[in-house]
Design a protein around this motif. Structure first.
Motif, short mmCIF file in Angstrom:
data_model
loop_
_atom_site.label_atom_id
_atom_site.label_comp_id
_atom_site.label_asym_id
_atom_site.label_seq_id
_atom_site.Cartn_x
_atom_site.Cartn_y
_atom_site.Cartn_z
N LEU A 98 0.81 -1.22 0.00
CA LEU A 98 0.00 0.00 0.00
C LEU A 98 0.84 1.27 0.00
CD1 LEU A 98 -3.07 -0.64 2.33
CD2 LEU A 98 -3.05 -0.29 -0.14
N GLU A 99 1.89 1.30 0.79
CA GLU A 99 2.71 2.50 0.87
C GLU A 99 3.36 2.81 -0.48
OE1 GLU A 99 6.22 4.52 3.63
OE2 GLU A 99 5.58 2.45 3.99
N LYS A 100 3.83 1.76 -1.14
CA LYS A 100 4.45 1.93 -2.46
C LYS A 100 3.41 2.39 -3.49
CE LYS A 100 5.34 -1.98 -4.32
NZ LYS A 100 5.98 -3.29 -4.56
N HIS A 101 2.25 1.78 -3.46
CA HIS A 101 1.20 2.16 -4.40
C HIS A 101 0.73 3.60 -4.15
CE1 HIS A 101 -0.02 -2.30 -5.29
NE2 HIS A 101 1.20 -2.00 -5.66
N ALA A 102 0.74 4.04 -2.90
CA ALA A 102 0.34 5.41 -2.59
C ALA A 102 1.28 6.40 -3.25
CB ALA A 102 0.32 5.62 -1.08
N ARG A 103 2.56 6.10 -3.26
CA ARG A 103 3.52 6.98 -3.92
C ARG A 103 3.31 6.99 -5.43
NH1 ARG A 103 7.49 8.93 -0.82
NH2 ARG A 103 7.68 8.10 1.28
N TRP A 104 3.03 5.84 -5.99
CA TRP A 104 2.76 5.77 -7.42
C TRP A 104 1.52 6.60 -7.77
CZ3 TRP A 104 3.10 -0.29 -8.26
CH2 TRP A 104 4.43 -0.70 -8.03
N LEU A 105 0.46 6.46 -6.94
CA LEU A 105 -0.78 7.17 -7.21
C LEU A 105 -0.57 8.69 -7.10
CD1 LEU A 105 -3.82 7.29 -7.72
CD2 LEU A 105 -4.18 6.90 -5.27
N ALA A 106 0.18 9.12 -6.11
CA ALA A 106 0.44 10.56 -5.95
C ALA A 106 1.10 11.12 -7.20
CB ALA A 106 1.31 10.80 -4.72
N ARG A 107 2.06 10.40 -7.74
CA ARG A 107 2.74 10.88 -8.95
C ARG A 107 1.82 10.83 -10.16
NH1 ARG A 107 9.07 10.48 -9.66
NH2 ARG A 107 9.75 11.01 -7.56
N ARG A 108 0.99 9.81 -10.21
CA ARG A 108 0.06 9.70 -11.33
C ARG A 108 -0.92 10.87 -11.34
NH1 ARG A 108 -0.66 8.68 -16.46
NH2 ARG A 108 -2.78 8.04 -16.95
N LEU A 109 -1.43 11.25 -10.17
CA LEU A 109 -2.41 12.32 -10.09
C LEU A 109 -1.82 13.68 -10.46
CD1 LEU A 109 -4.58 11.40 -6.97
CD2 LEU A 109 -5.03 10.96 -9.38
N LYS A 110 -0.51 13.82 -10.32
CA LYS A 110 0.07 15.10 -10.72
C LYS A 110 0.47 15.10 -12.20
CE LYS A 110 4.98 14.62 -9.48
NZ LYS A 110 6.09 15.25 -8.73
N GLY A 111 0.14 14.01 -12.91
CA GLY A 111 0.29 14.01 -14.36
C GLY A 111 1.41 13.17 -14.93
N GLU A 112 2.18 12.45 -14.09
CA GLU A 112 3.27 11.63 -14.62
C GLU A 112 2.73 10.39 -15.30
OE1 GLU A 112 6.58 10.68 -12.17
OE2 GLU A 112 6.74 12.68 -11.31
N SER A 113 3.39 9.95 -16.34
CA SER A 113 2.98 8.73 -17.03
C SER A 113 3.37 7.51 -16.20
CB SER A 113 3.65 8.65 -18.40
OG SER A 113 5.06 8.46 -18.25
N TYR A 114 2.73 6.39 -16.49
CA TYR A 114 3.08 5.15 -15.79
C TYR A 114 4.54 4.78 -16.05
CZ TYR A 114 -1.89 4.43 -14.86
OH TYR A 114 -3.19 4.57 -14.44
N ALA A 115 4.99 5.02 -17.26
CA ALA A 115 6.38 4.69 -17.61
C ALA A 115 7.35 5.54 -16.79
CB ALA A 115 6.61 4.91 -19.10
N ALA A 116 7.05 6.83 -16.65
CA ALA A 116 7.93 7.71 -15.88
C ALA A 116 7.95 7.33 -14.41
CB ALA A 116 7.49 9.16 -16.05
N ILE A 117 6.77 6.95 -13.89
CA ILE A 117 6.70 6.53 -12.48
C ILE A 117 7.51 5.27 -12.27
CG2 ILE A 117 5.17 5.77 -10.63
CD1 ILE A 117 2.96 7.45 -12.02
N ALA A 118 7.39 4.34 -13.20
CA ALA A 118 8.15 3.09 -13.09
C ALA A 118 9.65 3.36 -13.14
CB ALA A 118 7.74 2.14 -14.21
N ASP A 119 10.07 4.24 -14.03
CA ASP A 119 11.50 4.57 -14.13
C ASP A 119 12.02 5.17 -12.83
OD1 ASP A 119 11.61 3.63 -16.70
OD2 ASP A 119 11.43 5.61 -17.64
#
Length: 236
Positions: free
Chosen positions: A189-210
């Motif tokens: 959950l903690e890891k996914h929360a960070r991914w979601l925060a970045r996604r909501l500010k407009g980052e692509s899934y690829a950029a978040i993964a990188d």
């Protein structure tokens, strides 16, 4: 035995707010843009006892009902409601809805409630960190923090201190048990929360993964974000 969904949702929101503060501070800076409006609405917010989103909705109905009424016809404590402060309250309500919509936080009540609480405290001290108003045990990387104010023999008896300390300790123990259970059963959950925060500010899934999950890849990030968004009631 699985963690009940309401409890899991509450914990997920707490993790998400922490992640948003660290990974997407621009979302909170945008929220802070409503601070002048919140201060202008202050007299009406105080008169109508507004601290949470639901009370703001009720207050907005009261403002609309009193709109245009002569001041002499209103109870004294509602004088601010019919004036500029009342109109600022209505604009604050709309501003919070617009803020949530801009950042993909529309739908559930939690973002509106948290946003309003942050603004109310920032109106008093705008240096407070977002989340300073959380009710419950403070957290660090090792879990809930046990915080018992020291004993002052000039201010209270030992029995009073012992009762207070025992109550704090038992609350901490319950919080720590739930924290440990969450870490065991849903460590992602903690890891996914960070991914979601970045996604909501407009980052692509690829950029978040990188940036945060190079070994897991874009598809894993997408699945994690969608899963957490569904739990929180967000469309991502």
């Amino acid at each position: 035995m699985a963690i009940p969904e309401p409890q899991l949702r509450e914990a997920a929101w707490a993790l998400f707010w922490k992640a948003l503060r660290e990974e997407a501070p621009e979302v909170l800076e945008d929220l802070k843009g409503l601070l002048p409006l919140c201060r202008k609405a202050g007299p009406a917010l105080e008169a109508l006892g507004v601290w949470g989103w639901r009370s703001l909705e009720r207050a907005a109905g009261t403002v609309k009902a009193f709109s245009g009424a002569p001041l002499h016809a209103l109870p004294e404590r509602y004088g601010a409601v019919a004036g500029e402060a009342g109109q600022a309250l209505l604009r604050l309500q709309g501003g919070l809805l617009a803020w949530a919509g801009r950042w993909g936080l529309a739908g559930p009540e939690e973002p509106l409630d948290m946003g309003l609480q942050a603004l109310r405290l920032w109106a008093v001290d705008d240096t407070l960190p977002f989340g300073a108003f959380f009710v419950g045990e403070p957290f660090d990387k090792a879990g809930p923090v046990l915080d018992i104010p020291p004993f002052d023999p000039l201010a209270e008896g030992w029995g009073e201190f012992e009762d207070r300390a025992r109550e704090r300790f038992e609350a901490w123990l319950r919080a720590y048990r739930e924290w440990a259970r969450l870490r065991t059963e849903r460590p992602e959950l903690e890891k996914h929360a960070r991914w979601l925060a970045r996604r909501l500010k407009g980052e692509s899934y690829a950029a978040i993964a990188d940036a945060l999950a190079p070994l897991q890849g874009e598809d894993a990030v997408r699945r994690g974000v969608v899963r957490l968004g569904k739990l929180l009631g967000l469309s991502v």
